[in-house]
Design an enzyme around this catalytic site. Structure first.
Site, PDB file in Angstrom:
ATOM      1  N   LYS A  48     -13.635   9.143  -5.244  1.00  0.00           N
ATOM      2  CA  LYS A  48     -15.233   9.428  -4.815  1.00  0.00           C
ATOM      3  C   LYS A  48     -15.605  10.929  -5.424  1.00  0.00           C
ATOM      4  CE  LYS A  48     -13.777   7.297  -0.540  1.00  0.00           C
ATOM      5  NZ  LYS A  48     -12.943   7.926   0.816  1.00  0.00           N
ATOM      6  N   LYS A  50       0.805  14.554   1.441  1.00  0.00           N
ATOM      7  CA  LYS A  50      -0.269  14.931   0.751  1.00  0.00           C
ATOM      8  C   LYS A  50      -0.382  16.569   0.451  1.00  0.00           C
ATOM      9  CE  LYS A  50      -2.822  11.005   2.581  1.00  0.00           C
ATOM     10  NZ  LYS A  50      -3.568  10.531   1.378  1.00  0.00           N
ATOM     11  N   HIS A  91       0.806  -1.233   0.046  1.00  0.00           N
ATOM     12  CA  HIS A  91       0.063   0.100   0.027  1.00  0.00           C
ATOM     13  C   HIS A  91       0.723   1.345   0.055  1.00  0.00           C
ATOM     14  CE1 HIS A  91      -4.085  -1.217   0.309  1.00  0.00           C
ATOM     15  NE2 HIS A  91      -3.808  -2.275   0.916  1.00  0.00           N
ATOM     16  N   LYS A  99      -8.406  14.596   3.646  1.00  0.00           N
ATOM     17  CA  LYS A  99      -7.684  13.348   3.891  1.00  0.00           C
ATOM     18  C   LYS A  99      -6.796  13.297   4.988  1.00  0.00           C
ATOM     19  CE  LYS A  99      -6.134  14.418  -0.540  1.00  0.00           C
ATOM     20  NZ  LYS A  99      -6.275  13.030  -1.247  1.00  0.00           N
ATOM     21  N   ARG A 100      -6.026  12.297   5.456  1.00  0.00           N
ATOM     22  CA  ARG A 100      -5.213  12.397   6.524  1.00  0.00           C
ATOM     23  C   ARG A 100      -4.009  13.470   6.215  1.00  0.00           C
ATOM     24  NH1 ARG A 100      -5.228   8.674  10.651  1.00  0.00           N
ATOM     25  NH2 ARG A 100      -3.423   9.502  11.496  1.00  0.00           N
ATOM     26  N   THR A 123      -8.207   7.047  -2.857  1.00  0.00           N
ATOM     27  CA  THR A 123      -9.463   6.679  -2.914  1.00  0.00           C
ATOM     28  C   THR A 123     -10.094   7.825  -2.947  1.00  0.00           C
ATOM     29  OG1 THR A 123      -9.646   5.957  -0.857  1.00  0.00           O
ATOM     30  CG2 THR A 123      -9.407   4.108  -2.611  1.00  0.00           C
TER      31      THR A 123
HETATM   32  C1  PLP Z   1     -11.631   7.880   1.278  1.00  0.00           C
HETATM   33  C2  PLP Z   1     -11.369   8.274   2.557  1.00  0.00           C
HETATM   34  C3  PLP Z   1      -9.868   8.358   2.929  1.00  0.00           C
HETATM   35  C4  PLP Z   1      -8.839   8.351   1.621  1.00  0.00           C
HETATM   36  O1  PLP Z   1      -8.684   9.496   1.298  1.00  0.00           O
HETATM   37  P1  PLP Z   1      -7.360   9.834   0.292  1.00  0.00           P
HETATM   38  O2  PLP Z   1      -7.831  10.929  -0.169  1.00  0.00           O
HETATM   39  O3  PLP Z   1      -7.332   8.768  -0.520  1.00  0.00           O
HETATM   40  O4  PLP Z   1      -6.195   9.869   1.332  1.00  0.00           O
HETATM   41  C5  PLP Z   1      -9.440   8.521   4.027  1.00  0.00           C
HETATM   42  N1  PLP Z   1     -10.691   8.767   5.066  1.00  0.00           N
HETATM   43  C6  PLP Z   1     -11.849   8.624   4.813  1.00  0.00           C
HETATM   44  C7  PLP Z   1     -12.794   8.989   5.874  1.00  0.00           C
HETATM   45  C8  PLP Z   1     -12.220   8.411   3.728  1.00  0.00           C
HETATM   46  O5  PLP Z   1     -13.695   8.483   3.442  1.00  0.00           O
END
Ligand code: PLP
Length: 826
Positions: free
Chosen positions: A672, A566, A369, A560-561, A668
Site C-alpha cells: 500500500k 515486526k 499465511h 501494523k499489528r 500487504t
Molecule cells: C494492510 C493492513 C494490515 C497489514 O499490514 P502489514 O504491514 O502487512 O502487517 C493490517 N491492518 C490494517 C488495518 C491494514 O490496512
C-alpha cells in the site's frame, strides 16, 4: 428461478447497463424521512448515513439480483473463499467509487439542507471483522473477484464485536469492545429462509464467564446468512459476502418445555448465540479455546452446507463437483472443511471413500499465511470428540490411509511418519490442522516467493517432497480501488491526467509513468500531491487528536499489528539513538522527522503491549525536550484500522518494513505504501523482496540480515556483544533500561531488557540495529534532495503494478481454481 412468474421489480430494472438516475432524489429523501420518521432538517448524522447507504443499496439491487440470476442460469464454476476474518473497513465510499456514481450522490445530497459529507461518511463504523493482514487480504480478494467478474462468494462469520477498540491511557493500551452492529447495518440482507442447521455433539453452559461444553447431549445450532453486496469496479458484477450468525431454533423440543426448565432453555439459547459474538483478537498465536474451535466448525459447516445446496440445485451428478466448485481455505482456520466435505460425500451422497476423496481433494485448496511455529493450529482430539465426533472418525481414516502411503514410500521411517501424522501424540493428543490441510487439498500456496520457498524447504519439507506438484506461490496484492483511488484522490487524479484511468483495473498501466521521471514539471506536481496529503493529514490529526505535526518533516510510518517479529522495538531503539545524538550535540545534522506508529497488540501479548508503552513514553519525553523541537517527534496513533491506514498511507514519505528476515510471510502494508509514493526502508522479507525487484534495489533502502543469515547466525548470535561493542547501541539501551523514559515507573521496561539481553534477542534487533541506523542516515540524505527523492517515489509507484490483488486473483483463478469470468449482461 420461475420464469413464468413476473418479476415485481421489473419496473425498476435498467434495460441498458445504467442506473435509474431519474429516481435518484426519491431514494435519499424517502429513506431519510420514511425509514426513521424524521424531517429532513431533524435527521441525525447516523440517520443520514443510513439513508445514503440504503439509497445506494437500492441502486445496486437490480445488478445484484441480475448477477445471481446469471450465475444460476449459466452455472459456471464458482469460487468459494472461506475465511474467519474480513477486515472490510467502511463500505460507503468504496461502493460509490465502484458503482461510478460519485456525481449522482453529490447531486442527490444537494436536496439535504445539512450536507456535511465528511461527517456522514465518518458516521459509518469501520467493519473490523479481522485482526490484520490476513483479514484485509480477504477483503481485497473479494473486491478483485467481483471486479474480474469471477462468480464468487466469500464466507465468514458475522461477529457482533469486531477487533477491539484501542485507546491509550498513560501510554498503556486499553481494549474496549467494538459493538459495530449496535445499530442496524444498512448493507446487510438477512436471509432467514436459507438458514442451515449445524449439529453439535454437546450442549453449552457457562462457568465463571467461560463457555463450557456439557457432553452427552446432542444439540443444534442454526446458521443464519447475512449477505453483503460486493461491488466490482464498474458495477457489472455484484458478488456476495455471506456472513453467518449463530442462532437457536425458535421453538424448543416439547421435552425441554415439559421438563419445566423454561428459563434454563432460554439461557441455553442465548449461550448458543454467543458463538458468533466476538472475534478472537490474536493475529498469530492460537486461542486454544473451545469457543474458537466451535466458531471454526460453525463456519465450515454452514458454508459447506450452503455450497452443496447450491451445487445440488444445478447439478445432478457428484462427479462434476470439482468442475463447478473451488473452495479456498484462508489459512488453516477452516481446514475442518477437508473432513466435512468427506462427511457430506460419504454420508449424504453415499459415495465410496475413494470417489469422495478424489472429488474433495480436487475441490479444496489451502493458503498458508505464516512461518511462525506458534501460529500453526493444533486442536485437542477431545474438542473433536465433544463437538463433531464424526469428523474425528473421518480424520483418523484420512490419517490411516495417509500413513500407509508414507510407509510405502519410506518404509519403516518412523520419525517421518511421526512428523507427518495429522495426529500429534502426547498426554493430550492433538490434530495438526496444517497437515490435514496439505494432505486433503490439491494446492498449498504461500503468499510471497520467499515465503513459499521457506515453506517448502523448512516448515513442511516432508510434504513438499511427497507432493511437489501441490505446492505453489501466489504473491499477495491489494486492491487499487480502495488503496489508491479512494485513499489518495490527489495522486489518482494526477496519474489519470497523465496516463488515463485504465490503471484502476490494470495496474501494470502504471509503468507508463516511468518516462515522466525525467519530466521536472510532472515531478513537481507529483511532490505537490504528497505535500497536500501530508497537510490534510496534519490538519485531521490536529482536530481529531490534538497533535501538531510539521508537514515539512519526513513522515516516517510504521503501522501494523504490534509483534516482536515486526520489530517496532528496532524502530524505537533507533529513535533513541537519534535522540541521544541530539542531546550530546544539538548541532547534529538531520532532517526533521515525525515518526508515526499505529497498531494493536493482542490483549494477552505482554511484550507487545510493553512496546506500545515504551513508544508512548519515548514520545512524551521527546516532546518535553526542547532540543528535539522541530527535529524529531514521535506520535502513537491509537486504534489502527482500515480508515486510519487510508488516511496515513497517502501522507507518508517513508514506509517501515523491518521484520526479522524470514518471518513476514508477505505483508500487504508494504505494498500500500509503495503504491502511494512512499519509499521503503526494509529487510529482505516477504513481498518487500519482490517490490525491490520490480523497482530496482537502488530505489529501495534495504538493510540487515537475510533470511539465510538469520538462520546461520542464530547458533552463535550474542546480543550482549552489540551492547558491549557499539557505543550508540549501549547508550540507547541504557537510557531505556535506566528509566530515562520512565522516571516515575522504575524498572517498567525490564522484560524488554530480559528479552533483548538475557534471553537471546530471538528476533535479532541488535544484530540489525547498526545497519538500520546507517540506512536511515541515507534516507535522511536523500530526503534533503527533494527532486531525487520524488523521482524515486515515482519510480516506486510506476513499478508497483504487479502488486494489485487483480493480478493475484487472476493467478489463483488460472492455476488453482480453473475459474473464468462470467460476464453479466447489460
Ligand atoms: C494492510 C493492513 C494490515 C497489514 O499490514 P502489514 O504491514 O502487512 O502487517 C493490517 N491492518 C490494517 C488495518 C491494514 O490496512
Amino acid at each position: 428461478m420461475n420464469s413464468s412468474n413476473p418479476n415485481p421489480l421489473k419496473q425498476y430494472e435498467c434495460g441498458e447497463f445504467q442506473f435509474p438516475h431519474d429516481a435518484k432524489h426519491e431514494y435519499y429523501d424517502r429513506h431519510v424521512v420514511f425509514d426513521h420518521v424524521v424531517s429532513m432538517d431533524a435527521a441525525s448524522q447516523r440517520e443520514r448515513f443510513e439513508a445514503v447507504a440504503r439509497s445506494l443499496r437500492d441502486l445496486l439491487t437490480q445488478r445484484w439480483l441480475l448477477t445471481k440470476e446469471t450465475h444460476d442460469k449459466e452455472n459456471p464454476k464458482r469460487v468459494y473463499y472461506l475465511s474467519m476474518e474480513y477486515l472490510m473497513g467502511r463500505t460507503l465510499v468504496n461502493n460509490i467509487i465502484n458503482l461510478g456514481v460519485d456525481k449522482f450522490v453529490r447531486d442527490d445530497l444537494r436536496s439535504d439542507p445539512r450536507q456535511d459529507w465528511t461527517d456522514v461518511i465518518e458516521t459509518e463504523p469501520d467493519a473490523g471483522l479481522g485482526n490484520g493482514g490476513l483479514g484485509r487480504l480477504a477483503a481485497c480478494f473479494v473486491d478483485s473477484l467481483a471486479t474480474l467478474q469471477i462468480p464468487a462468494i466469500g464466507y465468514g462469520l458475522r461477529y457482533e464485536y469486531g477487533i477491539f477498540k484501542q485507546t491509550i491511557n498513560y501510554g498503556f493500551q486499553i481494549e474496549q469492545p467494538d459493538h459495530w452492529l449496535a445499530r442496524p447495518d444498512p448493507w446487510e440482507v438477512t436471509r432467514r429462509s436459507e438458514t442451515v442447521q449445524v449439529p453439535v455433539g454437546c450442549r453449552f453452559g457457562m462457568e465463571k464467564g467461560v463457555l463450557v461444553t456439557i457432553p452427552g447431549h446432542e444439540s443444534k445450532l442454526l446458521g443464519v446468512p447475512y449477505d453483503r453486496p460486493v461491488v466490482g469496479y464498474g458495477g457489472r458484477t455484484i458478488n456476495t459476502l455471506r456472513l453467518w450468525g449463530a442462532a437457536t431454533p425458535d421453538f424448543f423440543d416439547f421435552g425441554e418445555f415439559s421438563s419445566g426448565d423454561f428459563v434454563g432453555a432460554i439461557v441455553d439459547r442465548l449461550l448458543a448465540e454467543t458463538v458468533t459474538r466476538v472475534l478472537y483478537p490474536s493475529d498469530t498465536t492460537l486461542a486454544g479455546q473451545v469457543l474458537r474451535f466451535v466458531q471454526e466448525y460453525f463456519l465450515v459447516c454452514c458454508s459447506l452446507a450452503d455450497i452443496v445446496a447450491r451445487y445440488e440445485k444445478s447439478n445432478k451428478d457428484w462427479q462434476h463437483l470439482p468442475d463447478k466448485v473451488a473452495i479456498q481455505l484462508n489459512d488453516t482456520h477452516p481446514a475442518m472443511a477437508v473432513a466435512e466435505m468427506m462427511r457430506i460425500l460419504l454420508d449424504h451422497a453415499n459415495l465410496s471413500w475413494d470417489e469422495a476423496w478424489d472429488l474433495s481433494l480436487r475441490t479444496l485448496a489451502y493458503t498458508n499465511h505464516t512461518l511462525l511455529p506458534e501460529a500453526l493450529e493444533k486442536w485437542p482430539v477431545r474438542f473433536f470428540e465433544l463437538i463433531c465426533p464424526r469428523l474425528l472418525e473421518i480424520i483418523y481414516e484420512i490419517n490411516r490411509r495417509f500413513l500407509d502411503d508414507v510407509e510405502k514410500s519410506h518404509p519403516s521411517d518412523e520419525n517421518r511418519a511421526t512428523r507427518m501424522s495429522i495426529v500429534e501424540e502426547g498426554p493430550a493428543r492433538q490434530i495438526r490442522m496444517a497437515n490435514l490441510a496439505i494432505i486433503g487439498t490439491h494446492s498449498t500456496n504461500g503468499v510471497a516467493k520467499i515465503h513459499s520457498d521457506l515453506l517448502r524447504s523448512r516448515v513442511v519439507h516432508d510434504f513438499a517432497e511427497m507432493y511437489p506438484e501441490r505446492f505453489n506461490n501466489k504473491t499477495n496484492g491489494v486492491t487499487p480501488r480502495r488503496w489508491i483511488k479512494l485513499a489518495n484522490p490527489d495522486q489518482s487524479a494526477l496519474i489519470s491526467e497523465a496516463i488515463g484511468d485504465k490503471w484502476v483495473t490494470d495496474l501494470t498501466e502504471f509503468r507508463r509513468l516511468l518516462p515522466l521521471v525525467n519530466d521536472s514539471d510532472f515531478i513537481a506536481r507529483f511532490r505537490k500531491t504528497k505535500q497536500v496529503s501530508k497537510e490534510r493529514f496534519a490538519s485531521w490529526l490536529k482536530s481529531a487528536l490534538g497533535h501538531e505535526v510539521d508537514p515539512k518533516s519526513i513522515f516516517d510510518s510504521q503501522i501494523k499489528r504490534i509483534h516482536e517479529y515486526k520489530r517496532q522495538l528496532l524502530n524505537a531503539i533507533h529513535i533513541v539513538v537519534l535522540y541521544n545524538r541530539l542531546r550530546s550535540n544539538p548541532e547534529t545534522k538531520m532532517p526533521p522527522r515525525t515518526f508515526f506508529f499505529a497498531g494493536k497488540a493482542a490483549p494477552s501479548y505482554r511484550l507487545a503491549k510493553l512496546t506500545i508503552k515504551l513508544i508512548n513514553n519515548i514520545a512524551r519525553k521527546i516532546d518535553a525536550d526542547p532540543v528535539c523541537h522541530g527535529r524529531i517527534k514521535v506520535v502513537f496513533l491509537p486504534n489502527y484500522n482500515v480508515s486510519l491506514a487510508e488516511r496515513l498511507i497517502p501522507a507518508s514519505d517513508l514506509s517501515e518494513q523491518i521484520s526479522t528476515a524470514g518471518y513476514e510471510a508477505s505483508g500487504t502494508g508494504n505494498i500500500k505504501f509503495m503504491m502511494n509514493g512512499a519509499l521503503t526502508i526494509g529487510t529482505r522479507d516477504g513481498a518487500t523482496i519482490e517490490m525491490a525487484e520490480e523497482a530496482g534495489e537502488e530505489n529501495f533502502f534495504l538493510f540487515g540480515l537475510t533470511a539465510e543469515q538469520v538462520v546461520s547466525t542464530r547458533g552463535w548470535y550474542k546480543p550482549i556483544w552489540h551492547y558491549e561493542n557499539e557505543p550508540e547501541t549501549r547508550a540507547a539501551l541504557d537510557a531505556i533500561f535506566n528509566d530515562h523514559f520512565s522516571k516515575d515507573e522504575p524498572g517498567i521496561f525490564e522484560p524488554i531488557r530480559e528479552s533483548l539481553l538475557l534471553k537471546g534477542d530471538f528476533f535479532m534487533h541488535l544484530a540489525d540495529l547498526s545497519s538500520y541506523t546507517q540506512t536511515q542516515q541515507q534516507v535522511g540524505q536523500l530526503y534533503a534532495d527533494s527532486d531525487a527523492w520524488t523521482r524515486r517515489a515515482l519510480i516506486n509507484v510506476a513499478t508497483s503494478g504487479k502488486f494489485s490483488s487483480d493480478r493475484t486473483i487472476s493467478e489463483y483463478a488460472a492455476d488453482i481454481w480453473d475459474a473464468k469470468p462470467c460476464p453479466i449482461s447489460h
